[in-house]
Design a protein around this motif. Sequence first.
Motif, mmCIF file in Angstrom:
data_model
loop_
_atom_site.group_PDB
_atom_site.id
_atom_site.type_symbol
_atom_site.label_atom_id
_atom_site.label_comp_id
_atom_site.label_asym_id
_atom_site.label_seq_id
_atom_site.Cartn_x
_atom_site.Cartn_y
_atom_site.Cartn_z
ATOM 1 N N UNK A 1 1.084 -1.112 0.172
ATOM 2 C CA UNK A 1 0.130 0.122 -0.101
ATOM 3 C C UNK A 1 0.797 1.212 0.014
ATOM 4 N N UNK A 2 2.018 1.290 0.791
ATOM 5 C CA UNK A 2 2.859 2.390 0.740
ATOM 6 C C UNK A 2 3.330 2.518 -0.631
ATOM 7 N N UNK A 3 3.774 1.500 -1.377
ATOM 8 C CA UNK A 3 4.396 1.563 -2.584
ATOM 9 C C UNK A 3 3.095 2.203 -3.469
ATOM 10 N N UNK A 4 1.971 1.546 -3.623
ATOM 11 C CA UNK A 4 0.901 2.110 -4.306
ATOM 12 C C UNK A 4 0.561 3.530 -4.128
ATOM 13 N N UNK A 5 0.522 4.048 -2.863
ATOM 14 C CA UNK A 5 0.480 5.427 -2.799
ATOM 15 C C UNK A 5 1.516 6.189 -3.390
ATOM 16 N N UNK B 1 21.803 -5.948 7.169
ATOM 17 C CA UNK B 1 21.652 -4.413 7.285
ATOM 18 C C UNK B 1 20.911 -3.653 6.040
ATOM 19 N N UNK B 2 21.142 -4.009 4.805
ATOM 20 C CA UNK B 2 20.531 -3.359 3.588
ATOM 21 C C UNK B 2 18.970 -3.324 3.748
ATOM 22 N N UNK B 3 18.550 -4.215 4.372
ATOM 23 C CA UNK B 3 16.982 -3.896 4.608
ATOM 24 C C UNK B 3 16.759 -2.935 5.629
ATOM 25 N N UNK B 4 17.421 -2.774 6.605
ATOM 26 C CA UNK B 4 17.333 -1.793 7.613
ATOM 27 C C UNK B 4 17.551 -0.455 7.001
ATOM 28 N N UNK B 5 18.648 -0.186 6.155
ATOM 29 C CA UNK B 5 19.025 0.947 5.501
ATOM 30 C C UNK B 5 17.975 1.373 4.395
ATOM 31 N N UNK B 6 17.317 0.394 3.821
ATOM 32 C CA UNK B 6 16.336 0.648 2.852
ATOM 33 C C UNK B 6 15.167 1.408 3.578
ATOM 34 N N UNK B 7 14.563 0.681 4.822
ATOM 35 C CA UNK B 7 13.436 1.251 5.515
ATOM 36 C C UNK B 7 13.805 2.496 6.089
ATOM 37 N N UNK C 1 10.653 -4.535 -4.286
ATOM 38 C CA UNK C 1 11.628 -5.534 -4.085
ATOM 39 C C UNK C 1 11.111 -6.284 -2.876
ATOM 40 N N UNK C 2 11.064 -5.572 -1.700
ATOM 41 C CA UNK C 2 10.727 -5.878 -0.240
ATOM 42 C C UNK C 2 9.476 -6.810 -0.365
ATOM 43 N N UNK C 3 8.390 -6.199 -0.823
ATOM 44 C CA UNK C 3 7.066 -6.772 -1.128
ATOM 45 C C UNK C 3 7.134 -8.121 -1.932
ATOM 46 N N UNK C 4 7.905 -8.124 -3.101
ATOM 47 C CA UNK C 4 7.918 -9.444 -3.909
ATOM 48 C C UNK C 4 8.605 -10.482 -3.034
ATOM 49 N N UNK C 5 9.405 -10.102 -2.098
ATOM 50 C CA UNK C 5 10.153 -11.076 -1.335
ATOM 51 C C UNK C 5 9.073 -11.875 -0.200
#
Length: 456
Positions: free
Chosen positions: A219-223, A300-306, A245-249
């Motif tokens: 939903x965040x991405x769609x907005x 770590x890259x997940x936390x960085x993206x968020x 990419x995070x949602x596709x996972x």
Amino acid sequence: MRHAKAKRGSKKMADHDRPLSKRGRRQAAAMAEAMRHWKDLEGEIHVSGATRTHETLDEMAKRLPELALSERADFDEALYTFDANALLAWLQGLPDATERVLVIGHNPALLELARWLCPTAPDELPTGSMLHLSLPDTPWQSLERHCAERMVSLTPEQASHALFERRAPESPKLDKLGPKRRILEMLAHQYRRVRALELGVVAGVDAEFLHQYRVTLRRSRAIGESVLTTIKVPGLKKRLKRLKRRAQATSDLRDLDVFLESLTVTPPPLTSRSRQALERWLQARREEAHASLCRQLVQPDYAEVMQDWWDFINSRAFKQALAGLSSKRIASVLIERLERHDQALAALTLESDDEALHDLRKAVKRVRYLAELDPKRHREFLSGLKHRQRLLGDFQDLCTRQAWIEAFAASARNAPRRKRECDAWRAALEEQKQALREEIMALAPLSGTYREALKR
């Protein structure tokens, strides 16, 4: 395990006699399935003599009557202690033949003992929570400080999405906000929800955590994508790709959860042996998908993206860009999307491939998210989209189910009978898909529905 939430004590009630509160009963019930899932109820069960620990076990026993938990438990007044040294002495006195033991007791003794056994023990152990420690294969009397080889923790709010929701932050009140402020509030709230849901996703006990995590992230991405179709926002497209990419996972794991749940609602047309084999195969695929997702969530890259996403939606540049958003611009882009949707709907035939209907489903979702940027104007229209989305979602689920059945049949080597059963099942699902195709093709064009809704 620490006992669940108890009622407050009073002058007329000794601490030993305090019963569980309503919340405590919900906590204990929620932990039952989680502890069975982690095999924490398979060994010896030792319970403090206090009323609140008795009732904690009783609530779990009600949920799992087949395990006869109350009959198997040993109730020991020695465990009614708040002293970690006393608890350690009790543990070191266990017979060497004891392989696995569950202690339901009290803080601070439990948490201090856990810290003595494991340097990575958490800072707190809330009511109803559990710490699962794997100890070395040595006599209990030989336990040493920091000897635990592994430790995981679980709270009732991580085991049950229903309990999580009871304590989750309330959604912001958006009714009186304009498009700019509404978008900022929604994105901030969704970010906080995603981060809060992560622990329940990793625990993997209640599939609703994953569903809500996936929905909120998408939903965040769609907005963001809806905003991008109406105004220019430097840097937004790049960040939306990362969210995608995070949602596709989560896709395979969510599909497996839905499929496994459907097997309990609608038994598959398979022999008992084939069904059991299918459930084992799906559970194995689910465990693999869950482990893969958990590895990603702790990178770590997940936390960085968020964190980058949070910084971006709170940046001055993003807020300034949103100032160019208007109801008129939203309506203009929405009409363009409706026309494209109607063209795709009119082009459908009974021979159209599955991908054409998947694309139509995505188009309807984009229409919905765009209309939600200005919900006051589009409330009636949004209400009318629900049936259309359900039909297209059902079609997608049938396609996904067919794909997993085909993969299962392919995994069963030298099992022609099982393959025939799966082929017949897939054919039956194809008939259901064809009926849905006809129903979808009969839907009215969205442009007309939109104009009618605005008139009302």
